[in-house]
Enzyme design. Sequence first.
Site, mmCIF file in Angstrom:
data_model
loop_
_atom_site.group_PDB
_atom_site.id
_atom_site.type_symbol
_atom_site.label_atom_id
_atom_site.label_comp_id
_atom_site.label_asym_id
_atom_site.label_seq_id
_atom_site.Cartn_x
_atom_site.Cartn_y
_atom_site.Cartn_z
ATOM 1 N N SER A 124 0.660 -1.129 -0.062
ATOM 2 C CA SER A 124 -0.056 0.086 -0.023
ATOM 3 C C SER A 124 0.906 1.323 0.112
ATOM 4 C CB SER A 124 -0.923 0.049 1.034
ATOM 5 O OG SER A 124 -1.477 1.055 1.374
ATOM 6 N N HIS A 125 0.267 2.259 -0.510
ATOM 7 C CA HIS A 125 0.888 3.498 -0.572
ATOM 8 C C HIS A 125 1.015 4.378 0.947
ATOM 9 C CE1 HIS A 125 0.319 3.209 -4.756
ATOM 10 N NE2 HIS A 125 1.128 4.564 -4.931
ATOM 11 N N SER A 126 0.054 3.481 2.059
ATOM 12 C CA SER A 126 0.078 4.084 3.247
ATOM 13 C C SER A 126 0.884 2.695 4.189
ATOM 14 C CB SER A 126 -1.171 4.512 3.857
ATOM 15 O OG SER A 126 -1.257 4.468 5.030
#
Length: 224
Positions: free
Chosen positions: A10-12
Site C-alpha cells: 500500500s501507499h500507506s
Amino acid sequence: MTPVGLLIVSHSARLAEGVVEVAAQMGAGVPLVAAGGTDDGGVGTSFEKVMEGIGAADQGEGVVVLADLGSAVMTAESVLEFLEDSQRQRVRIADAALVEGAVAAAVAAAAGAGLEGVVRAAEEAVPGAEAEEPPELREPTESAVLTLVNPMGLHARPAAVLAGRLSAFDVQVTVNGVDGQSVMALMGLGAGKDSQLVVETSGPDALKALDFVRAQVEAGFGEL
C-alpha cells in the site's frame, strides 16, 4: 506445512498494517506481511520493502501479493523482475480489491488452498464480480446428498476448507450447482444448518473428493 503467505502493498504504512490486522482475524497461521509507504515513512511505495516482504511472507507455499493502487502493482511487478526464476514462480500478484481480497485470500490460505487457489479466492472477492460458471462434469460421476450439521452452516471457514482442499484433487466438483472449488460460490449458497448439499464430482479423484466432502460435512467441519 506453512500456508501460502500474503503480502499487502500500500501507499500507506498504516493502511497496509490495518489490512494485515483484519486479514489475520480470518487467517490464523497464515504469514501476513505489510509493505506500506516509502522508506522514509512517507506516502508511496518502496521497492526494498516489497522485496523484503516477499522474502518474509514466503515461508512454505509461495506468496500472493495484493496492492492498493496501480503504481503499487507496478512496484511489485518491478520486484518480480529481480527475483530468481525459482522464487518468481512462487509469487502471484492478485487483481483484487485490497481488503475484501486479503480477507478471502487469508481464509483460503488458512484452509490449505494452494497458490492458485488463494489467488482465485482473492480475485473472486472483487465487489460486483460475476460468479464463474460451474465446471462441466466429466464421466464417471460420483454424487451424494449431505446435510449440514454444524450450527453456522457453510459460512466462510467451512467454504474455504472445502474449496481449498478440493483444489488439490484432480476433480471437477459442484455443490448445489455451483463450483465447489470456489470459496465465494460456496458462501453464496447461503446454506445454513440442516440445509442439504447435492455434491457431484467427476475426474480421476472423484471418489476421493466426494469422501473428503462427506467427512467434513458429517464432522461439522470441526465446529460441533
